[in-house]
Design a protein around this motif. Structure first.
Motif, PDB file in Angstrom:
ATOM      1  N   ARG A 274      46.741  -5.578   0.943  1.00  0.00           N
ATOM      2  CA  ARG A 274      48.458  -6.484   1.680  1.00  0.00           C
ATOM      3  C   ARG A 274      49.621  -5.836   1.356  1.00  0.00           C
ATOM      4  O   ARG A 274      50.212  -5.269   2.406  1.00  0.00           O
ATOM      5  N   HIS A 275      50.166  -5.911   0.060  1.00  0.00           N
ATOM      6  CA  HIS A 275      51.263  -5.233  -0.461  1.00  0.00           C
ATOM      7  C   HIS A 275      51.186  -3.484   0.292  1.00  0.00           C
ATOM      8  O   HIS A 275      52.203  -2.985   0.019  1.00  0.00           O
ATOM      9  N   TRP A 276      50.117  -2.846  -0.224  1.00  0.00           N
ATOM     10  CA  TRP A 276      50.760  -1.687  -0.339  1.00  0.00           C
ATOM     11  C   TRP A 276      50.485  -1.274   1.275  1.00  0.00           C
ATOM     12  O   TRP A 276      51.100  -0.422   2.057  1.00  0.00           O
ATOM     13  N   SER A 277      49.768  -1.826   2.376  1.00  0.00           N
ATOM     14  CA  SER A 277      50.109  -1.666   3.939  1.00  0.00           C
ATOM     15  C   SER A 277      51.554  -1.963   4.379  1.00  0.00           C
ATOM     16  O   SER A 277      51.858  -1.226   4.857  1.00  0.00           O
ATOM     17  N   ARG A 278      51.739  -2.758   3.480  1.00  0.00           N
ATOM     18  CA  ARG A 278      53.560  -3.318   3.477  1.00  0.00           C
ATOM     19  C   ARG A 278      54.770  -2.135   3.451  1.00  0.00           C
ATOM     20  O   ARG A 278      55.491  -1.482   3.769  1.00  0.00           O
ATOM     21  N   TYR A 279      53.822  -1.688   1.762  1.00  0.00           N
ATOM     22  CA  TYR A 279      55.502  -0.815   1.096  1.00  0.00           C
ATOM     23  C   TYR A 279      54.671   0.039   0.960  1.00  0.00           C
ATOM     24  O   TYR A 279      55.596   0.452  -0.281  1.00  0.00           O
ATOM     25  N   ARG A 280      53.926   0.118   0.593  1.00  0.00           N
ATOM     26  CA  ARG A 280      53.394   1.729   0.207  1.00  0.00           C
ATOM     27  C   ARG A 280      52.488   2.364   1.132  1.00  0.00           C
ATOM     28  O   ARG A 280      51.799   2.914   1.280  1.00  0.00           O
ATOM     29  N   ALA A 281      53.262   2.784   2.446  1.00  0.00           N
ATOM     30  CA  ALA A 281      51.997   2.400   3.916  1.00  0.00           C
ATOM     31  C   ALA A 281      51.881   4.149   3.689  1.00  0.00           C
ATOM     32  O   ALA A 281      50.507   4.243   4.119  1.00  0.00           O
ATOM     33  N   GLN A 282      52.528   4.856   3.774  1.00  0.00           N
ATOM     34  CA  GLN A 282      52.776   6.515   3.180  1.00  0.00           C
ATOM     35  C   GLN A 282      51.522   6.573   2.317  1.00  0.00           C
ATOM     36  O   GLN A 282      50.535   7.642   1.988  1.00  0.00           O
ATOM     37  N   GLU A 283      51.054   6.565   1.298  1.00  0.00           N
ATOM     38  CA  GLU A 283      50.777   5.774   0.189  1.00  0.00           C
ATOM     39  C   GLU A 283      48.947   5.688  -0.094  1.00  0.00           C
ATOM     40  O   GLU A 283      47.454   6.162   0.264  1.00  0.00           O
ATOM     41  N   LEU A 284      49.032   4.741   0.668  1.00  0.00           N
ATOM     42  CA  LEU A 284      48.304   4.072   1.474  1.00  0.00           C
ATOM     43  C   LEU A 284      46.816   5.322   2.620  1.00  0.00           C
ATOM     44  O   LEU A 284      45.946   5.244   2.196  1.00  0.00           O
ATOM     45  N   ALA A 285      48.183   5.737   3.598  1.00  0.00           N
ATOM     46  CA  ALA A 285      47.441   6.729   4.246  1.00  0.00           C
ATOM     47  C   ALA A 285      46.624   7.768   3.423  1.00  0.00           C
ATOM     48  O   ALA A 285      45.925   7.716   3.965  1.00  0.00           O
ATOM     49  N   GLU A 286      47.016   7.851   1.956  1.00  0.00           N
ATOM     50  CA  GLU A 286      46.684   9.302   1.681  1.00  0.00           C
ATOM     51  C   GLU A 286      45.133   8.331   0.713  1.00  0.00           C
ATOM     52  O   GLU A 286      44.434   9.812  -0.111  1.00  0.00           O
ATOM     53  N   ILE A 287      44.905   7.818   0.982  1.00  0.00           N
ATOM     54  CA  ILE A 287      43.545   6.952   0.115  1.00  0.00           C
ATOM     55  C   ILE A 287      42.405   7.416   0.637  1.00  0.00           C
ATOM     56  O   ILE A 287      42.275   6.337   1.762  1.00  0.00           O
ATOM     57  N   PRO A 288      41.476   8.790   0.032  1.00  0.00           N
ATOM     58  CA  PRO A 288      40.203   8.437   0.954  1.00  0.00           C
ATOM     59  C   PRO A 288      39.487   7.309   1.762  1.00  0.00           C
ATOM     60  O   PRO A 288      38.932   7.301   2.861  1.00  0.00           O
ATOM     61  N   ASP A 289      39.077   6.048   0.461  1.00  0.00           N
ATOM     62  CA  ASP A 289      38.142   5.515   0.712  1.00  0.00           C
ATOM     63  C   ASP A 289      38.896   3.991   0.193  1.00  0.00           C
ATOM     64  O   ASP A 289      38.472   3.665  -1.251  1.00  0.00           O
ATOM     65  N   PRO A 290      39.442   3.807   1.256  1.00  0.00           N
ATOM     66  CA  PRO A 290      40.623   2.089   0.912  1.00  0.00           C
ATOM     67  C   PRO A 290      39.461   1.228  -0.070  1.00  0.00           C
ATOM     68  O   PRO A 290      40.263   0.742  -1.041  1.00  0.00           O
ATOM     69  N   GLU A 291      39.361   0.727   0.944  1.00  0.00           N
ATOM     70  CA  GLU A 291      37.997  -0.244   0.318  1.00  0.00           C
ATOM     71  C   GLU A 291      37.217  -0.139  -0.968  1.00  0.00           C
ATOM     72  O   GLU A 291      37.620  -0.698  -1.742  1.00  0.00           O
ATOM     73  N   GLU A 292      37.237   1.014  -1.279  1.00  0.00           N
ATOM     74  CA  GLU A 292      36.272   1.684  -2.633  1.00  0.00           C
ATOM     75  C   GLU A 292      37.643   1.388  -3.741  1.00  0.00           C
ATOM     76  O   GLU A 292      37.710   0.201  -4.860  1.00  0.00           O
ATOM     77  N   PHE A 293      39.170   2.144  -3.076  1.00  0.00           N
ATOM     78  CA  PHE A 293      39.890   1.805  -4.274  1.00  0.00           C
ATOM     79  C   PHE A 293      40.919   0.870  -4.648  1.00  0.00           C
ATOM     80  O   PHE A 293      40.504   0.754  -5.783  1.00  0.00           O
TER      81      PHE A 293
END
Length: 86
Positions: A12-31
Motif C-alpha cells: 500500500r505504501h509503495w502504491s501511494r508513494y513509490r508508484a514508479q518503483e512499484l511499476a518496475e517490479i516484475p512480480d509484485p506479489e512475490e516481492f
C-alpha cells in the motif's frame, strides 16, 4: 504463500508513494510476500535482542512487553517500508 500483514502494508505504501518503483517490479506479489516475511523476521530478531526489566507484576510486565514490541515494529517499518524512493 500469501502476502502477510507487513507485506500488504508495504505494498500500500509503495502504491501511494513509490508508484514508479512499484511499476518496475516484475512480480509484485512475490516481492511483497518476501518483503513481508523479511520484515516479520527482523521484528522477531530485534524483539529477541531486547529484554524487559521485569517488575514481577504481571500486568506491568505485560504492558512493558507490548510497549517494546510496538517500538520494535515501528522502527523496523521505518527502516524497511517507510523509506524514501531512491
Amino acid at each position: 504463500m500469501p502476502i502477510n500483514h507487513y507485506g500488504l502494508l508495504a505494498q500500500r505504501h509503495w502504491s501511494r508513494y513509490r508508484a514508479q518503483e512499484l511499476a518496475e517490479i516484475p512480480d509484485p506479489e512475490e516481492f511483497f510476500t518476501e518483503l513481508g516475511e523479511q520484515i516479520q523476521q527482523e521484528i522477531l530478531r530485534r524483539e529477541d535482542e531486547l529484554e524487559p526489566i521485569g517488575t514481577g507484576h504481571h500486568l506491568t510486565d505485560y504492558a512493558e512487553l507490548e510497549t517494546i514490541s510496538q517500538q520494535v515494529r515501528d522502527q523496523v517499518l521505518r527502516d524497511m517500508v517507510f523509506v524514501e524512493a531512491e
